[in-house]
Scaffold this motif. Structure first.
Motif, mmCIF file in Angstrom:
data_model
loop_
_atom_site.group_PDB
_atom_site.id
_atom_site.type_symbol
_atom_site.label_atom_id
_atom_site.label_comp_id
_atom_site.label_asym_id
_atom_site.label_seq_id
_atom_site.Cartn_x
_atom_site.Cartn_y
_atom_site.Cartn_z
ATOM 1 N N TYR A 30 -16.470 -34.503 23.906
ATOM 2 C CA TYR A 30 -16.777 -35.913 23.694
ATOM 3 C C TYR A 30 -15.888 -36.464 22.593
ATOM 4 C CZ TYR A 30 -21.325 -34.333 25.523
ATOM 5 O OH TYR A 30 -22.313 -33.769 26.258
ATOM 6 N N ASN A 31 -15.511 -37.719 22.739
ATOM 7 C CA ASN A 31 -14.864 -38.459 21.673
ATOM 8 C C ASN A 31 -15.519 -39.825 21.640
ATOM 9 O OD1 ASN A 31 -12.714 -40.637 20.894
ATOM 10 N ND2 ASN A 31 -12.127 -38.750 19.852
ATOM 11 N N ASP A 32 -16.076 -40.193 20.507
ATOM 12 C CA ASP A 32 -16.781 -41.460 20.374
ATOM 13 C C ASP A 32 -16.258 -42.181 19.140
ATOM 14 O OD1 ASP A 32 -18.777 -43.342 21.137
ATOM 15 O OD2 ASP A 32 -20.022 -42.615 19.497
ATOM 16 N N ARG A 33 -15.812 -43.428 19.314
ATOM 17 C CA ARG A 33 -15.320 -44.239 18.205
ATOM 18 C C ARG A 33 -16.092 -45.545 18.192
ATOM 19 N NH1 ARG A 33 -8.837 -43.771 19.057
ATOM 20 N NH2 ARG A 33 -8.729 -41.522 18.852
ATOM 21 N N ALA A 34 -16.584 -45.901 17.035
ATOM 22 C CA ALA A 34 -17.267 -47.178 16.847
ATOM 23 C C ALA A 34 -16.886 -47.690 15.473
ATOM 24 C CB ALA A 34 -18.771 -47.017 16.980
ATOM 25 N N GLY A 35 -16.023 -48.680 15.438
ATOM 26 C CA GLY A 35 -15.552 -49.191 14.157
ATOM 27 C C GLY A 35 -14.715 -48.158 13.442
ATOM 28 N N ILE A 36 -15.120 -47.817 12.225
ATOM 29 C CA ILE A 36 -14.349 -46.837 11.449
ATOM 30 C C ILE A 36 -14.893 -45.414 11.594
ATOM 31 C CG2 ILE A 36 -13.594 -48.546 9.760
ATOM 32 C CD1 ILE A 36 -15.754 -47.478 7.871
ATOM 33 N N LEU A 37 -15.993 -45.246 12.326
ATOM 34 C CA LEU A 37 -16.598 -43.924 12.516
ATOM 35 C C LEU A 37 -16.089 -43.301 13.812
ATOM 36 C CD1 LEU A 37 -18.658 -41.807 11.544
ATOM 37 C CD2 LEU A 37 -20.353 -42.980 12.948
ATOM 38 N N GLU A 38 -15.569 -42.086 13.700
ATOM 39 C CA GLU A 38 -15.108 -41.338 14.872
ATOM 40 C C GLU A 38 -15.825 -39.997 14.908
ATOM 41 O OE1 GLU A 38 -11.070 -39.539 16.939
ATOM 42 O OE2 GLU A 38 -10.918 -40.655 15.067
ATOM 43 N N THR A 39 -16.353 -39.648 16.070
ATOM 44 C CA THR A 39 -17.080 -38.399 16.244
ATOM 45 C C THR A 39 -16.470 -37.626 17.407
ATOM 46 O OG1 THR A 39 -19.109 -39.445 15.459
ATOM 47 C CG2 THR A 39 -19.349 -37.373 16.654
ATOM 48 N N PRO B 60 -10.641 -45.181 7.706
ATOM 49 C CA PRO B 60 -10.563 -46.525 7.135
ATOM 50 C C PRO B 60 -9.364 -47.299 7.663
ATOM 51 C CG PRO B 60 -9.849 -44.903 5.544
ATOM 52 C CD PRO B 60 -10.344 -44.141 6.739
ATOM 53 N N THR B 61 -9.530 -48.595 7.706
ATOM 54 C CA THR B 61 -8.435 -49.477 8.077
ATOM 55 C C THR B 61 -7.868 -50.118 6.809
ATOM 56 O OG1 THR B 61 -9.938 -51.319 8.407
ATOM 57 C CG2 THR B 61 -9.450 -49.954 10.324
ATOM 58 N N ASN B 62 -6.707 -50.710 6.926
ATOM 59 C CA ASN B 62 -6.057 -51.304 5.762
ATOM 60 C C ASN B 62 -6.782 -52.550 5.251
ATOM 61 O OD1 ASN B 62 -4.123 -49.344 5.872
ATOM 62 N ND2 ASN B 62 -2.720 -50.569 7.117
ATOM 63 N N ASP C 297 -10.100 -53.179 5.311
ATOM 64 C CA ASP C 297 -11.535 -52.998 5.109
ATOM 65 C C ASP C 297 -11.828 -52.902 3.608
ATOM 66 O OD1 ASP C 297 -14.204 -52.502 5.314
ATOM 67 O OD2 ASP C 297 -14.010 -50.707 6.551
ATOM 68 N N PRO C 298 -12.494 -53.913 3.019
ATOM 69 C CA PRO C 298 -12.733 -53.898 1.577
ATOM 70 C C PRO C 298 -13.847 -52.942 1.155
ATOM 71 C CG PRO C 298 -13.739 -55.822 2.550
ATOM 72 C CD PRO C 298 -12.979 -55.130 3.648
ATOM 73 N N LEU C 299 -14.648 -52.426 2.095
ATOM 74 C CA LEU C 299 -15.770 -51.561 1.732
ATOM 75 C C LEU C 299 -15.377 -50.099 1.596
ATOM 76 C CD1 LEU C 299 -18.522 -53.097 4.007
ATOM 77 C CD2 LEU C 299 -18.140 -53.497 1.575
ATOM 78 N N VAL C 300 -14.258 -49.709 2.187
ATOM 79 C CA VAL C 300 -13.817 -48.321 2.155
ATOM 80 C C VAL C 300 -12.586 -48.210 1.282
ATOM 81 C CG1 VAL C 300 -13.050 -46.369 3.535
ATOM 82 C CG2 VAL C 300 -14.767 -47.922 4.441
ATOM 83 N N ILE C 301 -12.672 -47.403 0.254
ATOM 84 C CA ILE C 301 -11.538 -47.192 -0.669
ATOM 85 C C ILE C 301 -10.830 -45.918 -0.242
ATOM 86 C CG2 ILE C 301 -10.864 -46.781 -3.037
ATOM 87 C CD1 ILE C 301 -13.453 -48.261 -3.836
ATOM 88 N N THR C 302 -9.554 -46.010 0.003
ATOM 89 C CA THR C 302 -8.808 -44.827 0.426
ATOM 90 C C THR C 302 -8.157 -44.139 -0.733
ATOM 91 O OG1 THR C 302 -6.883 -46.198 0.875
ATOM 92 C CG2 THR C 302 -8.342 -45.744 2.708
#
Length: 147
Positions: A91-100, A138-140, A142-147
């Protein structure tokens, strides 16, 4: 004396579900094709038809939106004989910034209750072993996730 055994069996059967945990964690797939391939949620259905089958499925919800949910599954089922079979689920599941990503190996065994194989009375047992990897990508912007 028989009523004691019946009572004990009733108590055991009614309290066992309280001790069990679910087979999937909180990252359950949003998926509605379980009726086509019931082995996705119950490993006792592996190779139930007696034929080798390969199921591929891809689902993309809200196609024109960035970060839209996407789910891909691959399921291979191979019978060993008329009673047993094994399967591979990916399985590969992606929703927004979460990938499983999930990989599972499954084994199924059927016990026929009739005197003939054509009789459809049987019990199926299944066992799965797998591994799940969940991560935040994280995406470039996205202010909530600090890389």
């Amino acid at each position: 004396m028989k009523w004691i055994y019946s009572f004990l069996l009733f108590v055991i059967c009614s309290t066992c579900p309280l001790l069990l945990h679910a087979q999937q964690n909180q990252q359950t797939l949003v998926y509605n094709h379980y009726f086509l391939n019931p082995a996705l949620y119950n490993p006792s259905y592996i190779a139930e038809s007696g034929y080798t089958t390969l199921h591929l499925n891809y689902r993309k919800q809200w196609a024109n939106f960035e970060g839209a949910p996407r789910t891909g599954t691959l399921n291979l089922q191979v019978p060993l004989n008329y009673r047993a079979g094994f399967g591979i689920n990916l399985y590969n599941d992606r929703a927004g910034i979460l990938e499983t990503n999930t990989g599972m190996l499954s084994f199924a065994y059927q016990v026929y209750l009739g005197k003939k194989i054509e009789t459809l009375h049987k019990l199926g047992f299944g066992l799965s072993f797998g591994m799940t990897n969940s991560r935040i990508k994280p995406t470039n912007n996205d202010p909530l996730v600090i890389t």
